[in-house]
Design an enzyme around this catalytic site. Structure first.
Site, short mmCIF file in Angstrom:
data_model
loop_
_atom_site.label_atom_id
_atom_site.label_comp_id
_atom_site.label_asym_id
_atom_site.label_seq_id
_atom_site.Cartn_x
_atom_site.Cartn_y
_atom_site.Cartn_z
N GLU A 47 18.50 19.04 -32.21
CA GLU A 47 17.55 19.87 -31.46
C GLU A 47 17.72 21.31 -31.92
O GLU A 47 18.83 21.76 -32.19
CB GLU A 47 17.80 19.78 -29.95
CG GLU A 47 16.83 20.67 -29.18
CD GLU A 47 16.85 20.46 -27.68
OE1 GLU A 47 15.97 21.01 -26.99
OE2 GLU A 47 17.74 19.74 -27.19
N CYS A 240 14.62 19.29 -25.32
CA CYS A 240 13.67 19.99 -24.46
C CYS A 240 12.59 20.73 -25.24
O CYS A 240 11.54 21.03 -24.70
CB CYS A 240 14.42 20.96 -23.55
SG CYS A 240 15.45 20.13 -22.32
N ASN A 375 10.93 13.15 -23.36
CA ASN A 375 12.35 13.47 -23.44
C ASN A 375 12.89 13.76 -22.05
O ASN A 375 12.37 14.64 -21.36
CB ASN A 375 12.57 14.70 -24.31
CG ASN A 375 13.97 15.27 -24.15
OD1 ASN A 375 14.95 14.69 -24.60
ND2 ASN A 375 14.09 16.40 -23.45
N GLU A 376 13.91 13.04 -21.65
CA GLU A 376 14.66 13.34 -20.42
C GLU A 376 13.72 13.61 -19.24
O GLU A 376 13.89 14.57 -18.49
CB GLU A 376 15.58 14.55 -20.67
CG GLU A 376 16.71 14.67 -19.67
CD GLU A 376 17.65 15.81 -20.01
OE1 GLU A 376 18.75 15.53 -20.50
OE2 GLU A 376 17.28 16.98 -19.80
#
Length: 659
Positions: A47, A240, A375-376
């Site tokens: 990331e 994120c 994502n998440e």
């Protein structure tokens, strides 16, 4: 034999007898494998946080090379007559600068780039300077220098090159600059020579010596550190940043392919996330884009796992705000992006996106097998958006495996809801995240034993042990990560992927820690967590074996004195590999018994051991804690091969012996 020798021998024999009596007997069933271990079992998660891309893995040394930051001259110092204009040759990156005569022969026009916390150059290395330029009057000249502004030497510049601009139309120019010294904080300076104006766009400086020698590619030492883990999977680009703090700033893969000069800037959501570690110049150039991610996956031998936006901005930054996300009935462009990405990766050269991949230099498909959607993320806002993605991908690409999310927590109501929904939607893998303290890792050594074997497989997509009250890469937390990973290995039938997170951090630009690899502009070091991951990934084997103590898995249970252990067979290499972690404060004698084995071959060991729990590797002492190789003898007794050893306190030891 004298009395002293007799006494010494008796003490040794007494110790050996006591050790044998107290040994923890680890029984390994080598005859019947528990489950095959996936090639993707241990991998990497990338990331763009902590200056992981620009300023890190991506080799570009110039910050704001196309003058597209919201403040077009951020990262640049100008002098003389310099103007910023916005009608340049690249539609999505229109800004450029013009250097003009300053009005007096003793004055100078030009600019200086500060790089990312400086520009790092190495003694004896060549650097490729390139620029798109035009001379409005048909000809002009610039001087390009590497400089040390704070030097006590006579001259600031220590490397210089000249470029003659010979056209009033935009052209690309290139020159190599040789550095005679190592400088972690150099600057790039450009002078206008003479009185003829010149316009400059996409000013770039790369090391010639990049990872895999790809032109304008990845930083060599960082890329090699990834390859040396031998990862099975490479998840990208986040994290994120896939979401953005708002959808306008989400990561859009189509903006990151094609000529780098025309890839638009994107705001990095980590720029402003932490006020206490704020970096107002943290943006994404897109130079490390989806083509480069796929190519890097190939270069390090890993399966690519791209993660795409599901039509949601970051839920943390938009708590329960439904208006922050794309309406469910307007998801078609997002779904099409996912379908087009699969075509970009796998389509033949007659398809729209496969042809574009070929035009970028890779006519062969990348053979994408996995795709992550979201994502998440959690709750019904995610589940209802995921469903049409699953439907479309199953229809057009039924062989692509879909990775869904169980949310940001490793347990609790939202986690349970996430798993139930992933089962209902028939996701192939579920992405679990756990950033937890020491006790969590020590108490979750049997996490996956109770999972439903019929359900989706597990992808431990982000995890790291965060020391309570001491959040850095110290030895103790790495040891507990190693202990926890025995459970991943033990349950290879349900756990198919695992990736530590985050991967990279610039020593002067971090916002999150711990991280696996740290660096400045010229140096890097591998943390103990890196070595834990490497020991597992390079010794993952092909099949998990049953290892028990008194019939129970060795996972720090009562009576096991802080021991964690797992075993695998490598059918390709014809070896048995046993990993044992001693989390206690005392040395622990063990007797590893490889059942149904007759030949006692030498046992090769790798050991991570350190006495100071809070110490860590650093730039100045990068090898303070790293694996040490050794060798032991084994013995054959009644159809088993026995390895007797004493595991040091707070250590991780790996044993490998031929079958």
């Amino acid at each position: 034999m004298n009395l002293k020798m007799v006494a010494t021998t008796m003490v040794a024999l007494t110790f050996a007898c006591n050790t044998q009596a107290q040994s923890h007997v680890l029984q390994v069933n080598t005859k019947k494998a528990v489950a095959p271990i996936q090639s993707t079992m241990y991998g990497l998660f990338f990331e763009d946080i902590n200056y992981a891309a620009d300023g890190g893995l991506y080799g570009e040394l110039v910050k704001n090379r196309s003058f597209e930051f919201p403040q077009p001259l951020m990262g640049w110092q100008t002098f003389g007559h310099v103007t910023v204009e916005n009608d340049g040759p690249f539609e999505r990156c229109p800004h450029y600068v013009t250097l003009a005569y300053p009005g007096h022969r003793e004055r100078r026009s030009g600019l200086v780039n500060e790089g990312y916390f400086g520009i790092g150059v190495l003694k004896g290395e060549d650097y490729r300077f390139s620029v798109w330029a035009k001379a409005p009057n048909g000809e002009a000249r610039i001087k390009v220098q590497l400089i040390d502004e704070g030097t006590l030497e006579e001259r600031q510049d220590f490397a210089t090159a000249h470029i003659d601009i010979n056209s009033n139309g935009w052209k690309r120019y290139e020159v190599k600059i040789h550095s005679p010294k190592t400088d972690n904080k150099a600057r790039l300076r450009i002078f206008l020579e003479g009185q003829q104006p010149v316009s400059l766009e996409h000013i770039s400086l790369f090391p010639v010596n990049t990872f895999r020698n790809r032109t304008n590619g990845m930083r060599r030492d960082l890329g090699q550190a990834l390859a040396d883990i031998h990862p099975g999977v490479f998840r990208f680009p986040g994290g994120c940043i896939v979401e953005g703090e708002e959808l306008a700033n989400r990561y859009q893969w189509k903006n990151t392919i094609g000529p780098v000069e025309n890839r638009p800037l994107n705001r990095n959501r980590w720029e402003f996330t932490f006020e206490h570690r704020y970096y107002p110049d943290y943006f994404q150039s897109g130079g490390l884009g989806f083509f480069e991610y796929f190519q890097l996956s190939e270069d390090i031998g890993a399966e690519p796992l791209p993660v795409l936006n599901v039509g949601m901005a970051c839920q943390y930054q938009n708590w329960n705000d439904a208006n922050a996300h794309q309406p469910v009935d307007q998801l078609d462009p997002y779904i099409q992006d996912a379908l087009d990405l699969i075509e970009f990766a796998n389509g033949d050269t007659t398809t729209t996106w496969g042809r574009q991949r070929a035009e970028m230099g890779h006519p062969e498909p990348f053979n994408l097998k996995f795709i992550g959607i979201g994502n998440e993320q959690w709750d019904s806002m995610y589940y209802e958006r995921l469903k049409p993605f699953v439907t479309a991908i199953r229809k057009h690409y039924p062989n692509i495996k879909i990775v869904g999310s169980s949310g940001p927590y490793p347990e609790g109501g939202e986690f349970d809801r996430g798993w139930a929904e992933m089962r209902r939607q028939k996701a192939d893998l579920v992405d679990e995240h756990y950033y937890r303290d020491e006790q969590w890792f020590l108490h979750n050594g049997l996490r996956y034993e109770t999972y439903d074997r019929r359900g989706p497989k597990v992808f431990a997509g982000e995890y790291a042990c965060h020391g309570k009250g001491k959040k850095w890469n110290h030895y103790e937390t790495s040891l507990y990560e190693a202990a926890f990973m025995t459970d991943l290995e033990r349950n290879a039938d349900i756990v198919h992927m695992a990736t530590y997170a985050p991967l990279f951090a610039h020593i002067e630009g971090w916002q999150w820690r711990p991280d696996m690899i740290w660096y400045d502009n010229t140096r890097m070091f591998k943390t103990t967590s890196y070595y834990v991951q490497q020991m597992y990934a390079t010794h993952k084997g092909t099949h998990a074996l049953r290892l028990t103590m008194n019939g129970k898995p060795v996972a720090g249970q009562d009576g096991q004195d802080g021991l964690f252990a797992s075993a695998v067979a490598d059918k390709a290499k014809h070896t048995i590999i046993v990993k044992v972690i001693n989390t206690s404060n005392q040395p622990q004698p063990v007797s590893i018994r490889l059942q149904d084995r007759k030949s006692a071959n030498d046992v090769h060991t790798l050991t991570l051991c350190h006495t100071e729990m809070d110490e860590e590797n650093t730039l100045d002492n990068p090898d303070l804690i790293c694996p040490v190789a050794g060798k032991l003898a084994a013995k054959a007794v009644k159809g088993s091969v026995i390895i007797d050893d004493i595991i040091p306190a707070k250590s991780f030891r790996l044993y490998e012996t031929a079958e």
